[in-house]
Write an enzyme that holds these catalytic residues in place. Structure first.
Site, PDB file in Angstrom:
ATOM      1  N   GLU A 113       1.203   5.543   0.589  1.00 58.55           N
ATOM      2  CA  GLU A 113       0.588   6.724   1.205  1.00 58.55           C
ATOM      3  C   GLU A 113       1.025   7.985   0.469  1.00 58.55           C
ATOM      4  O   GLU A 113       2.195   8.160   0.166  1.00 58.55           O
ATOM      5  CB  GLU A 113       1.008   6.788   2.673  1.00 58.55           C
ATOM      6  CG  GLU A 113       0.328   7.913   3.432  1.00 58.55           C
ATOM      7  CD  GLU A 113       0.635   7.873   4.914  1.00 58.55           C
ATOM      8  OE1 GLU A 113       0.385   6.830   5.549  1.00 58.55           O
ATOM      9  OE2 GLU A 113       1.147   8.871   5.438  1.00 58.55           O
TER      10      GLU A 113
ATOM     11  N   SER B 182       0.869  -1.176   0.000  1.00 57.65           N
ATOM     12  CA  SER B 182       0.000   0.000   0.000  1.00 57.65           C
ATOM     13  C   SER B 182       0.904   1.224   0.000  1.00 57.65           C
ATOM     14  O   SER B 182       2.043   1.162   0.469  1.00 57.65           O
ATOM     15  CB  SER B 182      -0.953   0.011   1.200  1.00 57.65           C
ATOM     16  OG  SER B 182      -0.258  -0.186   2.405  1.00 57.65           O
TER      17      SER B 182
ATOM     18  N   ASP C 227      -2.840  15.295  15.800  1.00 57.15           N
ATOM     19  CA  ASP C 227      -2.072  16.075  16.777  1.00 57.15           C
ATOM     20  C   ASP C 227      -2.576  17.502  16.800  1.00 57.15           C
ATOM     21  O   ASP C 227      -3.234  17.951  15.865  1.00 57.15           O
ATOM     22  CB  ASP C 227      -0.582  16.068  16.401  1.00 57.15           C
ATOM     23  CG  ASP C 227       0.023  14.685  16.567  1.00 57.15           C
ATOM     24  OD1 ASP C 227      -0.176  14.088  17.638  1.00 57.15           O
ATOM     25  OD2 ASP C 227       0.670  14.208  15.611  1.00 57.15           O
TER      26      ASP C 227
ATOM     27  N   PHE D 141      12.251  15.228  11.952  1.00 55.29           N
ATOM     28  CA  PHE D 141      10.881  14.761  12.119  1.00 55.29           C
ATOM     29  C   PHE D 141      10.821  13.550  13.064  1.00 55.29           C
ATOM     30  O   PHE D 141       9.905  13.418  13.873  1.00 55.29           O
ATOM     31  CB  PHE D 141      10.293  14.403  10.745  1.00 55.29           C
ATOM     32  CG  PHE D 141       8.824  14.132  10.817  1.00 55.29           C
ATOM     33  CD1 PHE D 141       7.927  15.161  11.043  1.00 55.29           C
ATOM     34  CD2 PHE D 141       8.342  12.839  10.678  1.00 55.29           C
ATOM     35  CE1 PHE D 141       6.571  14.910  11.132  1.00 55.29           C
ATOM     36  CE2 PHE D 141       6.982  12.574  10.754  1.00 55.29           C
ATOM     37  CZ  PHE D 141       6.091  13.617  10.983  1.00 55.29           C
TER      38      PHE D 141
ATOM     39  N   HIS E 212       3.621  -1.005   3.858  1.00 57.64           N
ATOM     40  CA  HIS E 212       2.988   0.285   3.568  1.00 57.64           C
ATOM     41  C   HIS E 212       4.112   1.292   3.372  1.00 57.64           C
ATOM     42  O   HIS E 212       4.958   1.467   4.247  1.00 57.64           O
ATOM     43  CB  HIS E 212       2.118   0.689   4.770  1.00 57.64           C
ATOM     44  CG  HIS E 212       1.382   1.989   4.604  1.00 57.64           C
ATOM     45  ND1 HIS E 212       0.200   2.099   3.893  1.00 57.64           N
ATOM     46  CD2 HIS E 212       1.643   3.236   5.074  1.00 57.64           C
ATOM     47  CE1 HIS E 212      -0.227   3.353   3.928  1.00 57.64           C
ATOM     48  NE2 HIS E 212       0.636   4.069   4.632  1.00 57.64           N
TER      49      HIS E 212
END
Ligand code: FAD
Length: 351
Positions: A52, A50, A144, A252, A302
């Site tokens: 994103e 998959s 968030d 990050f 993913h």
């Protein structure tokens, strides 16, 4: 023929008798510890994939997204998902991207949806819109606080992802995926507490967990063992982030609780201004990571594509994925588009 060992029968020593055993580099090669070979991809079934994407903000990013979609589409992923900006800031763009994926491609889209900054009625309304547009899969998340800082549930909203899963299933019988954290969610009080939370989301009706990205394969393998010990049986799909901008990913990762191993910093050392070499290193790092997982039985992945196709495509290829229509493979986007994408992605955070 009897192959049982007899006294005096000894396996021939591949390195020769101690007296004749070679020394130096050859000796180390013959007698030293080795890594077992990873299984040849041909011996394994192609994995389920998959991908994103994030919803584009500008025309240039829109073009980049669709180049990425068209490049990855022939790999026939199980689904592709589109993120929802912090605080629902991308609601319209997420919806537009998901709808276009549903109507203009052969892909099965999944829409990310969060609890942040909206009442239950507002979230339900967005979900109903997806159902009416033919979207059947939601990635349900808490989200968030948009400006950072502590998360506060919206008065009248869904408090946590488990509440959102319950609410979505009252709207329509969606397929629902949720987030999982091999290195623990940054605000979880313990690993056990975090798994109890994952359990609540699954008990509420989610049928798949997708993990936060991680870099050590062992971290994921330990996590799925702990989840299994808790009786969690749904697929837990590793989230793979091919790292093409190491400096950005390090920053990050510190926020989302992913450990950046020292060996990785060493591999990307001195490449901040050398995107071509960085991309080659990134492919090698991710390929080692996914092949190790594959060798340990993981058969679903993913990819956080950051709307850049080529690293994801190459890594999926190494895992055994092939275009479903080999007569019409999508053209590679090429180094120029990738470099442009690199630049654009500097402004975008993962997840
Ligand atoms: C695969 C994936 C996709 C993502 N996509 C997006 C996206 O599109 N948009 C976006 O904004 N963010 C996204 N995120 C980030 C996510 O929103 C954040 O990690 C967020 O901090 C937690 O979301 P969650 O759904 O895991 O929350 P939850 O499962 O609700 O848990 C978050 C924290 O709250 C705690 N908690 C849960 N229930 C309770 C309770 N009843 N009382 C007290 N504490 C509780 C949990 O233990 C955990 O520490 C994604 C993350 C992943 C892994």
């Amino acid at each position: 023929m009897n192959h049982s060992p007899r006294a005096g029968d000894e396996a021939p020593d591949p390195a020769g008798s101690p007296a004749s055993r070679p020394e130096g580099a050859l000796g180390r090669w013959l007698t030293g510890p080795r890594f077992g070979a990873l299984p040849a991809p041909a011996a394994l079934p192609a994995p389920a994939l998959s991908f994103e994407f994030f919803p584009p903000k500008t025309d240039a990013l829109e073009a980049q997204l669709w180049t990425c979609v068209r490049r990855l589409e022939p790999l026939a992923p199980r689904f592709v998902s589109v993120t929802y900006g912090a605080g629902g800031t991308t609601q319209a763009r997420t919806h537009a991207t998901v709808s276009r994926l549903a109507t203009e491609t052969s892909l099965t889209p999944a829409a990310h949806l969060t609890c942040v900054g909206a009442t239950r009625d507002e979230v339900d309304e967005v979900a109903r819109g997806y159902w009416e547009a033919g979207v059947r899969h939601i990635v349900a998340l808490r989200g968030d606080a948009p400006a950072g800082g502590d998360y506060q549930p919206h008065p009248g909203g869904y408090d946590y992802a488990a509440d959102l899963v319950e609410g979505l299933l009252r709207v329509a019988p969606f397929e629902i995926s949720v987030a999982a954290y091999p290195e623990i969610h940054p605000t979880a009080t313990s690993a056990d507490h975090d798994l109890d939370n994952l359990r609540r989301k699954l008990d509420a009706g989610a049928t798949r967990a997708i993990t936060q990205y991680f870099f050590e394969g062992e971290t994921f393998l330990r996590f799925i063992d702990r989840a299994a010990a808790k009786g969690i049986t749904v697929p837990i799909v590793p989230g793979i982030l091919p790292v093409s901008n190491f400096a950005q990913v390090s920053k990050f990762s510190a926020m989302c609780g992913t450990t950046v191993p020292a060996w990785m910093a060493k591999l990307f050392e001195g490449l901040d201004h050398d995107p071509d070499t960085r991309r080659m290193v990134a492919a090698t790092v991710a390929a080692e990571q996914v092949r190790l997982l594959q060798a340990n039985g993981v058969d679903e992945f993913h990819f956080y594509t950051l709307n850049r196709p080529d690293l994801t495509y190459a890594i999926a290829h190494l895992l055994g994925a092939r275009p479903v229509s080999p007569t019409a493979p999508a053209a590679p986007s090429g180094p120029v588009e990738e470099a442009r994408a690199d630049k654009a992605a500097d402004t975008v955070a993962a997840g």
